[in-house]
Design a protein around this motif. Structure first.
Motif, mmCIF file in Angstrom:
data_model
loop_
_atom_site.group_PDB
_atom_site.id
_atom_site.type_symbol
_atom_site.label_atom_id
_atom_site.label_comp_id
_atom_site.label_asym_id
_atom_site.label_seq_id
_atom_site.Cartn_x
_atom_site.Cartn_y
_atom_site.Cartn_z
ATOM 1 N N ASN A 65 0.859 -1.175 0.000
ATOM 2 C CA ASN A 65 0.000 0.000 0.000
ATOM 3 C C ASN A 65 0.907 1.241 0.000
ATOM 4 O O ASN A 65 1.831 1.308 -0.793
ATOM 5 C CB ASN A 65 -0.986 -0.041 1.169
ATOM 6 C CG ASN A 65 -2.158 0.897 0.962
ATOM 7 O OD1 ASN A 65 -2.184 1.994 1.512
ATOM 8 N ND2 ASN A 65 -3.117 0.486 0.145
ATOM 9 N N GLU A 87 4.494 -4.510 -3.960
ATOM 10 C CA GLU A 87 3.250 -3.801 -4.238
ATOM 11 C C GLU A 87 2.955 -3.805 -5.735
ATOM 12 O O GLU A 87 3.808 -3.454 -6.542
ATOM 13 C CB GLU A 87 3.348 -2.348 -3.741
ATOM 14 C CG GLU A 87 2.146 -1.482 -4.052
ATOM 15 C CD GLU A 87 0.830 -2.065 -3.566
ATOM 16 O OE1 GLU A 87 -0.105 -2.159 -4.385
ATOM 17 O OE2 GLU A 87 0.745 -2.436 -2.369
ATOM 18 N N ARG A 88 1.724 -4.176 -6.108
ATOM 19 C CA ARG A 88 1.381 -4.284 -7.522
ATOM 20 C C ARG A 88 0.730 -3.026 -8.098
ATOM 21 O O ARG A 88 0.596 -2.896 -9.309
ATOM 22 C CB ARG A 88 0.463 -5.474 -7.758
ATOM 23 C CG ARG A 88 -0.937 -5.335 -7.183
ATOM 24 C CD ARG A 88 -1.791 -6.525 -7.534
ATOM 25 N NE ARG A 88 -3.164 -6.388 -7.049
ATOM 26 C CZ ARG A 88 -4.121 -7.283 -7.267
ATOM 27 N NH1 ARG A 88 -3.833 -8.385 -7.935
ATOM 28 N NH2 ARG A 88 -5.335 -7.096 -6.793
ATOM 29 N N SER A 89 0.304 -2.100 -7.228
ATOM 30 C CA SER A 89 -0.275 -0.842 -7.700
ATOM 31 C C SER A 89 0.838 0.182 -7.911
ATOM 32 O O SER A 89 1.568 0.516 -6.966
ATOM 33 C CB SER A 89 -1.292 -0.298 -6.692
ATOM 34 O OG SER A 89 -1.573 1.064 -6.935
ATOM 35 N N GLU A 90 0.959 0.694 -9.120
ATOM 36 C CA GLU A 90 2.011 1.677 -9.403
ATOM 37 C C GLU A 90 1.820 2.934 -8.565
ATOM 38 O O GLU A 90 2.785 3.527 -8.081
ATOM 39 C CB GLU A 90 2.024 2.019 -10.888
ATOM 40 C CG GLU A 90 3.166 2.955 -11.283
ATOM 41 C CD GLU A 90 3.243 3.190 -12.777
ATOM 42 O OE1 GLU A 90 4.197 3.859 -13.218
ATOM 43 O OE2 GLU A 90 2.341 2.720 -13.506
ATOM 44 N N LYS A 91 0.560 3.345 -8.394
ATOM 45 C CA LYS A 91 0.268 4.543 -7.601
ATOM 46 C C LYS A 91 0.737 4.375 -6.155
ATOM 47 O O LYS A 91 1.440 5.239 -5.610
ATOM 48 C CB LYS A 91 -1.232 4.818 -7.624
ATOM 49 C CG LYS A 91 -1.681 5.995 -6.765
ATOM 50 C CD LYS A 91 -3.190 6.166 -6.847
ATOM 51 C CE LYS A 91 -3.670 7.357 -6.013
ATOM 52 N NZ LYS A 91 -3.428 7.157 -4.563
#
Length: 214
Positions: A65, A87-91
């Motif tokens: 996160n 973490e897989r979300s670039e954001k």
């Protein structure tokens, strides 16, 4: 419904927890204001206990996160150990990188971007503690891949395993969550009944599974 316990019980337990770092507490409040899925305060207190009990110096985390839990765990290792987090979300990955810098922990926390299912095969080293808090349907895959990197006697913590009570009560299950519920139930049965592990499922936060690797 965010937790599995009565609200007054959660509130009382949280009221007993001493805040030891003002900067970290402010970070938590900012995350809570944004309604980000960070670790519950009582879960964090238990993680702190485990880190101190096993004298953890190396932690792998699935699901960064914005970096709160990574920074929290590094802080509990007195900013001396290492945390490897995926973490897989670039954001969220980019936010986590910035937050790690704000706490001056670039040498202690390594954030990796990508899908943990693939990334776990590329991570070097062994770990004292694993913290799994990512895509619930893949907990079994995350667990097995983490176990290959854990030291003897290591601990794996799996967060949110009771998932708003749905895992324990069919009456609470909503249709769109049926596959997730089935996968989490299979996961808990696996880590609870396999003789290679000792697991206790605790009603903290949204459910925390604590697994000792024999």
């Amino acid at each position: 419904m965010e937790n599995i316990n009565m609200e007054y019980i959660d509130d009382y337990i949280k009221s007993l927890i001493k805040n030891e770092d003002d900067k970290l507490e402010q970070f938590r409040k900012e995350c809570e204001k944004r309604k980000l899925p960070i670790i519950h305060k009582e879960v964090g207190q238990f993680i702190k206990l485990i880190i101190k009990q096993i004298n953890a110096k190396s932690i792998i985390e699935i699901g960064t996160n914005v970096g709160y839990s990574s920074i929290f765990m590094s802080h509990e290792m007195n900013n001396e150990g290492k945390v490897v987090t995926l973490e897989r979300s670039e954001k969220f990955y980019n936010e986590a990188i910035e937050n790690v810098k704000k706490f001056n922990l670039e040498n202690n926390i390594k954030v990796h971007y990508g899908d943990a299912v693939d990334l776990l095969d590329t991570i070097d080293g062994t770990f004292d503690l694993a913290f799994i808090d990512a895509a619930k349907s893949y907990y079994g895959t995350f667990f097995d891949k983490c176990c290959k990197k854990m030291k003897s006697g290591a601990i794996v913590l799996s967060d949110n395993v009771l998932y708003q009570g749905m895992i324990a009560n069919d009456d609470l299950v909503v249709r769109r969550k049926k596959t997730l519920v089935r996968n989490l139930r299979d996961y808990l049965k696996y880590i609870s009944q396999d003789n290679r592990y000792i697991t206790s499922v605790l009603p903290l936060g949204d459910g925390l599974a604590v697994t000792l690797i024999k």
